[in-house]
Each structure stands twice: as structure tokens, then as C-alpha cells.
Write a protein that holds these residues in place. Structure first.
Motif, PDB file in Angstrom:
ATOM      1  N   LYS A 130       0.862  -1.188   0.000  1.00 49.96           N
ATOM      2  CA  LYS A 130       0.000   0.000   0.000  1.00 49.96           C
ATOM      3  C   LYS A 130       0.895   1.234   0.000  1.00 49.96           C
ATOM      4  O   LYS A 130       1.791   1.348   0.833  1.00 49.96           O
ATOM      5  CB  LYS A 130      -0.857  -0.038   1.282  1.00 49.96           C
ATOM      6  N   LEU A 131       0.662   2.129  -0.934  1.00 54.32           N
ATOM      7  CA  LEU A 131       1.479   3.348  -0.998  1.00 54.32           C
ATOM      8  C   LEU A 131       0.872   4.415  -0.086  1.00 54.32           C
ATOM      9  O   LEU A 131      -0.308   4.335   0.263  1.00 54.32           O
ATOM     10  CB  LEU A 131       1.529   3.878  -2.438  1.00 54.32           C
ATOM     11  N   PRO A 132       1.674   5.417   0.289  1.00 54.31           N
ATOM     12  CA  PRO A 132       1.113   6.513   1.098  1.00 54.31           C
ATOM     13  C   PRO A 132      -0.059   7.162   0.359  1.00 54.31           C
ATOM     14  O   PRO A 132      -0.030   7.257  -0.872  1.00 54.31           O
ATOM     15  CB  PRO A 132       2.284   7.501   1.210  1.00 54.31           C
ATOM     16  N   THR A 133      -1.062   7.598   1.088  1.00 51.65           N
ATOM     17  CA  THR A 133      -2.233   8.193   0.426  1.00 51.65           C
ATOM     18  C   THR A 133      -1.868   9.552  -0.176  1.00 51.65           C
ATOM     19  O   THR A 133      -2.429   9.956  -1.191  1.00 51.65           O
ATOM     20  CB  THR A 133      -3.411   8.341   1.407  1.00 51.65           C
ATOM     21  N   GLU A 134      -0.909  10.241   0.470  1.00 52.89           N
ATOM     22  CA  GLU A 134      -0.486  11.539  -0.093  1.00 52.89           C
ATOM     23  C   GLU A 134       0.966  11.460  -0.507  1.00 52.89           C
ATOM     24  O   GLU A 134       1.817  11.057   0.274  1.00 52.89           O
ATOM     25  CB  GLU A 134      -0.651  12.631   0.968  1.00 52.89           C
ATOM     26  N   MET A 135       1.216  11.840  -1.741  1.00 50.15           N
ATOM     27  CA  MET A 135       2.587  11.835  -2.240  1.00 50.15           C
ATOM     28  C   MET A 135       2.962  13.272  -2.621  1.00 50.15           C
ATOM     29  O   MET A 135       2.149  13.991  -3.206  1.00 50.15           O
ATOM     30  CB  MET A 135       2.690  10.945  -3.484  1.00 50.15           C
ATOM     31  N   ASN A 136       4.202  13.659  -2.336  1.00 44.09           N
ATOM     32  CA  ASN A 136       4.675  14.991  -2.723  1.00 44.09           C
ATOM     33  C   ASN A 136       4.886  15.059  -4.236  1.00 44.09           C
ATOM     34  O   ASN A 136       4.820  14.043  -4.924  1.00 44.09           O
ATOM     35  CB  ASN A 136       5.986  15.317  -2.013  1.00 44.09           C
ATOM     36  N   ASP A 137       5.177  16.274  -4.696  1.00 41.58           N
ATOM     37  CA  ASP A 137       5.412  16.473  -6.130  1.00 41.58           C
ATOM     38  C   ASP A 137       6.532  15.577  -6.640  1.00 41.58           C
ATOM     39  O   ASP A 137       6.500  15.091  -7.760  1.00 41.58           O
ATOM     40  CB  ASP A 137       5.807  17.938  -6.404  1.00 41.58           C
ATOM     41  N   PHE A 138       7.553  15.409  -5.785  1.00 38.29           N
ATOM     42  CA  PHE A 138       8.700  14.589  -6.189  1.00 38.29           C
ATOM     43  C   PHE A 138       8.699  13.342  -5.313  1.00 38.29           C
ATOM     44  O   PHE A 138       8.845  13.427  -4.086  1.00 38.29           O
ATOM     45  CB  PHE A 138      10.006  15.378  -6.011  1.00 38.29           C
ATOM     46  N   SER A 139       8.500  12.192  -5.924  1.00 30.58           N
ATOM     47  CA  SER A 139       8.347  10.962  -5.147  1.00 30.58           C
ATOM     48  C   SER A 139       9.335   9.906  -5.611  1.00 30.58           C
ATOM     49  O   SER A 139       9.550   9.714  -6.810  1.00 30.58           O
ATOM     50  CB  SER A 139       6.922  10.415  -5.283  1.00 30.58           C
ATOM     51  N   VAL A 140       9.910   9.234  -4.632  1.00 30.35           N
ATOM     52  CA  VAL A 140      10.985   8.285  -4.903  1.00 30.35           C
ATOM     53  C   VAL A 140      10.623   6.918  -4.336  1.00 30.35           C
ATOM     54  O   VAL A 140      10.159   6.816  -3.198  1.00 30.35           O
ATOM     55  CB  VAL A 140      12.301   8.772  -4.240  1.00 30.35           C
ATOM     56  N   LEU A 141      10.829   5.888  -5.145  1.00 28.42           N
ATOM     57  CA  LEU A 141      10.646   4.510  -4.676  1.00 28.42           C
ATOM     58  C   LEU A 141      12.030   3.941  -4.355  1.00 28.42           C
ATOM     59  O   LEU A 141      12.895   3.877  -5.235  1.00 28.42           O
ATOM     60  CB  LEU A 141       9.973   3.677  -5.770  1.00 28.42           C
ATOM     61  N   LEU A 142      12.229   3.553  -3.108  1.00 28.04           N
ATOM     62  CA  LEU A 142      13.506   2.957  -2.703  1.00 28.04           C
ATOM     63  C   LEU A 142      13.304   1.449  -2.587  1.00 28.04           C
ATOM     64  O   LEU A 142      12.573   0.974  -1.714  1.00 28.04           O
ATOM     65  CB  LEU A 142      13.964   3.544  -1.364  1.00 28.04           C
ATOM     66  N   PHE A 143      13.932   0.721  -3.497  1.00 29.44           N
ATOM     67  CA  PHE A 143      13.730  -0.729  -3.596  1.00 29.44           C
ATOM     68  C   PHE A 143      14.998  -1.424  -3.099  1.00 29.44           C
ATOM     69  O   PHE A 143      16.091  -1.190  -3.629  1.00 29.44           O
ATOM     70  CB  PHE A 143      13.435  -1.074  -5.054  1.00 29.44           C
ATOM     71  N   SER A 144      14.858  -2.272  -2.085  1.00 27.24           N
ATOM     72  CA  SER A 144      16.042  -2.854  -1.421  1.00 27.24           C
ATOM     73  C   SER A 144      15.945  -4.371  -1.335  1.00 27.24           C
ATOM     74  O   SER A 144      16.170  -4.950  -0.273  1.00 27.24           O
ATOM     75  CB  SER A 144      16.191  -2.274  -0.013  1.00 27.24           C
ATOM     76  N   LYS A 145      15.602  -5.008  -2.447  1.00 21.40           N
ATOM     77  CA  LYS A 145      15.437  -6.464  -2.416  1.00 21.40           C
ATOM     78  C   LYS A 145      16.685  -7.176  -2.948  1.00 21.40           C
ATOM     79  O   LYS A 145      17.313  -6.704  -3.903  1.00 21.40           O
ATOM     80  CB  LYS A 145      14.226  -6.837  -3.272  1.00 21.40           C
ATOM     81  N   THR A 146      17.019  -8.302  -2.348  1.00 20.84           N
ATOM     82  CA  THR A 146      18.122  -9.126  -2.867  1.00 20.84           C
ATOM     83  C   THR A 146      17.661 -10.575  -2.984  1.00 20.84           C
ATOM     84  O   THR A 146      17.006 -11.099  -2.081  1.00 20.84           O
ATOM     85  CB  THR A 146      19.350  -9.085  -1.927  1.00 20.84           C
ATOM     86  N   ASN A 147      18.013 -11.179  -4.117  1.00 22.94           N
ATOM     87  CA  ASN A 147      17.839 -12.632  -4.267  1.00 22.94           C
ATOM     88  C   ASN A 147      19.180 -13.314  -4.496  1.00 22.94           C
ATOM     89  O   ASN A 147      19.237 -14.506  -4.759  1.00 22.94           O
ATOM     90  CB  ASN A 147      16.878 -12.958  -5.416  1.00 22.94           C
ATOM     91  N   ALA A 148      20.254 -12.518  -4.441  1.00 26.81           N
ATOM     92  CA  ALA A 148      21.606 -13.085  -4.548  1.00 26.81           C
ATOM     93  C   ALA A 148      22.425 -12.505  -3.394  1.00 26.81           C
ATOM     94  O   ALA A 148      21.907 -12.392  -2.285  1.00 26.81           O
ATOM     95  CB  ALA A 148      22.204 -12.795  -5.915  1.00 26.81           C
ATOM     96  N   PHE A 149      23.684 -12.097  -3.644  1.00 28.48           N
ATOM     97  CA  PHE A 149      24.511 -11.596  -2.539  1.00 28.48           C
ATOM     98  C   PHE A 149      23.831 -10.419  -1.855  1.00 28.48           C
ATOM     99  O   PHE A 149      23.307  -9.517  -2.512  1.00 28.48           O
ATOM    100  CB  PHE A 149      25.897 -11.166  -3.053  1.00 28.48           C
ATOM    101  N   ARG A 150      23.835 -10.432  -0.530  1.00 32.81           N
ATOM    102  CA  ARG A 150      23.197  -9.341   0.210  1.00 32.81           C
ATOM    103  C   ARG A 150      24.248  -8.467   0.886  1.00 32.81           C
ATOM    104  O   ARG A 150      24.976  -8.921   1.770  1.00 32.81           O
ATOM    105  CB  ARG A 150      22.229  -9.890   1.252  1.00 32.81           C
ATOM    106  N   HIS A 151      24.298  -7.181   0.467  1.00 42.02           N
ATOM    107  CA  HIS A 151      25.169  -6.206   1.121  1.00 42.02           C
ATOM    108  C   HIS A 151      24.394  -5.696   2.342  1.00 42.02           C
ATOM    109  O   HIS A 151      23.885  -4.565   2.340  1.00 42.02           O
ATOM    110  CB  HIS A 151      25.481  -5.047   0.183  1.00 42.02           C
ATOM    111  N   ALA A 152      24.329  -6.539   3.378  1.00 42.09           N
ATOM    112  CA  ALA A 152      23.414  -6.261   4.492  1.00 42.09           C
ATOM    113  C   ALA A 152      23.714  -4.923   5.170  1.00 42.09           C
ATOM    114  O   ALA A 152      22.802  -4.125   5.415  1.00 42.09           O
ATOM    115  CB  ALA A 152      23.482  -7.411   5.499  1.00 42.09           C
ATOM    116  N   GLY A 153      24.994  -4.672   5.458  1.00 50.87           N
ATOM    117  CA  GLY A 153      25.366  -3.436   6.158  1.00 50.87           C
ATOM    118  C   GLY A 153      25.065  -2.206   5.320  1.00 50.87           C
ATOM    119  O   GLY A 153      24.565  -1.199   5.824  1.00 50.87           O
TER     120      GLY A 153
END
Ligand SMILES: [Zn+2]
Length: 286
Positions: free
Chosen positions: A43-66
Motif C-alpha cells: 500500500k502506498l502513502p495516500t499523499e505523495m509529494n510532487d517529487f516521489s521516490v521509490l527505494l527498492f532494497s530487495k536481494t535474491n543473490a549476494f546481500r550487502h546487508a550493512g
């Protein structure tokens, strides 16, 4: 006594087997990834600013956890300081036409492996072809994605290896900026010495139409990725012209920015790294 020796031998053999299995799994996962996909969109935020960024942090291989853990609050702070909406998720189901259309920029935060189903990939490709913005960080440009369009058109270079002799080395980076540059590079340091796990690519991204923001000087570090008798064919770098951060305006108005910096969490406390990423996001989202 004999029984005691037998028991010790058994324990040692068991431990060796466990270590070998773990190393084998680590190498397999880093190279091929382990598939794990989502189908229920967040579910996305109901209100988004003019400039909106999607930060995607998924890994299915090596994970740079730190690095992933440190980058999320760092990107949140940049967004707050600039009045952007930032939505952070590791849910690949957000890659659908309707939700992607709400974002000016999609950041791949050290994403590795095949992280999207085919239809999610198609939605992202279409988003970029219709003028979307992309920012890729470090592992997002490694060789685990197994996606030709992503590697050649969006990242622009095929990953070969990273420095291993040693893994982390101080090196000099140089800003590639002149009056014709469409990237806002005049705010960035002309010369920058820092420690990194340096990525080496099989091709120069310039050949795919990308323009470097920074190159790294191979006279100041050893780019070899050889590792004892395990890896023996990676004793090379990219020569005199080794781009490490670059960008491209895509056909259709999309914009791609990639930085190979950011293996360690420490990188996301470096002011110059944060400034570079902020400029990259702003440019990609124009
Ligand atoms: Zn790394």
C-alpha cells in the motif's frame, strides 16, 4: 582412546562438510540467486509529494546487508531535507504500471539476483521507456541479474569482478565534467580519494552511450579479482578509462544514473557519496 580419536575425527569431518556446503551455497547464491517473488503489491502513502521516490532494497543473490541497512535512513534523510516523498520497500510487486507511475525515480539499493517476475520486469521496462528515472547503487550493477535489457540498456556495462587484492583499497577518482555536461556535476569534488570494493566491468559504459560522472584511476589501486587458486582469470582492469559512476538519457525521455560506490555501510555516512546520490536522484527525476 581409539574411540575418542574416532569421535574427534567424526566431529572435524562434520565441521569441514558444513563449511564446504556453506561456501558452495554462498557462491551459488551470489552467482545465480535464489528466486523469491511477491505478488501482493504494497500500500502506498495516500499523499505523495510532487517529487516521489521509490527505494527498492530487495536481494535474491549476494546481500550487502550493512550497506542496505545504512542506505535506507540515508536516503530517507535526503528525501526529508528536500521535501520528497520516499517509499521504501523490498516488495517486488510494487513493480506494476499503476504504482510505478506515481514515482519520479526508482532507486535500486544494492539489489542483486533476479528480484522481479517477468511481468514485473516488463512493467519496469515500460516505466523507463515512458520517461521514468532510475538510480542504481553498487550491487545493482553486478552480474547476478540475468536480464539483458537491464544490464546493457539501463546499467550499460557488464560486470566482470571486483577488487580482491585486497578487496578494499584507497583509490583516486576524477570528476568527468565539462560545460557540455547535462549532469549537475559542478557541485561535486574534482578529485576524490576513498576506499571501496572497486567494480570492474567487461565493457566501457561509454560504448553503450553512457557518460561518466567519475572515473577511477587504476594507477592508484590493483583491480585484480584473482583469488588464490579459486579465481585465476580476473587479473585485469579497464585500463586508462575506468568509469565508476555514470548516466544516460534514454530514448523516450527516461534517465538512468548508476554509481558502483557503496559496498559498505560506511559509504552512506560519507558526505560526498550522499551529495552524489542526491544529485543523481534529482537529475534522474527531472
Ligand atoms: Zn560489494
Amino acid at each position: 582412546m581409539k574411540q575418542a580419536l574416532k569421535t574427534i575425527l567424526y566431529i572435524v569431518l562434520t565441521l569441514i562438510t558444513i563449511v564446504v556446503i556453506n561456501i558452495g551455497f554462498f557462491i551459488y547464491k551470489a552467482k545465480n540467486g535464489i528466486p523469491d517473488y511477491e505478488s501482493r503489491a504494497p500500500k502506498l502513502p495516500t499523499e505523495m509529494n510532487d517529487f516521489s521516490v521509490l527505494l527498492f532494497s530487495k536481494t535474491n543473490a549476494f546481500r550487502h546487508a550493512g550497506a542496505i541497512k545504512a542506505a535506507i535512513p540515508a536516503f530517507q534523510k535526503i528525501a526529508e531535507d528536500n521535501g520528497w516523498t520516499l517509499f521504501s520497500t523490498a516488495n517486488g510487486a510494487v513493480f506494476n504500471a499503476e504504482q510505478l507511475a506515481q514515482f519520479d525515480v526508482v532507486i535500486w539499493n544494492n539489489c542483486t539476483g533476479k528480484v522481479l517476475r517477468d511481468e514485473q520486469r516488463a512493467a519496469f521496462k515500460s516505466y523507463m521507456e515512458k520517461g521514468g528515472g532510475f538510480v542504481g547503487v553498487h550491487g545493482s550493477g553486478d552480474g547476478s541479474h540475468k536480464w539483458d535489457w537491464y544490464e546493457d540498456e539501463l546499467i550499460g556495462a557488464r560486470f566482470s569482478h571486483h577488487s580482491l587484492q585486497p578487496q578494499f583499497q584507497l583509490a583516486d577518482m576524477y570528476l568527468e565534467c565539462d560545460s557540455s555536461s547535462v549532469f549537475p556535476c559542478k557541485h561535486l569534488a574534482p578529485k576524490w580519494t576513498r576506499s571501496e570494493e572497486w567494480y570492474v566491468f567487461n565493457n566501457n559504459p561509454r560504448d553503450n552511450g553512457f557518460t561518466p560522472v567519475y572515473t577511477v584511476d587504476e594507477n592508484t589501486f590493483n583491480p585484480s579479482g584473482n583469488l588464490g587458486s579459486l579465481i585465476t582469470d580476473k587479473d585485469f582492469g579497464m585500463g586508462d578509462d575506468h568509469p565508476i559512476v555514470w548516466y544516460k538519457e534514454l530514448a523516450g525521455g527516461g534517465r538512468s544514473f548508476y554509481s558502483a560506490l557503496g559496498h559498505s555501510g560506511d559509504a552512506f555516512a560519507e558526505e560526498k557519496v550522499l551529495e552524489l546520490l542526491k544529485r543523481g536522484i534529482e537529475w534522474a527525476g527531472q
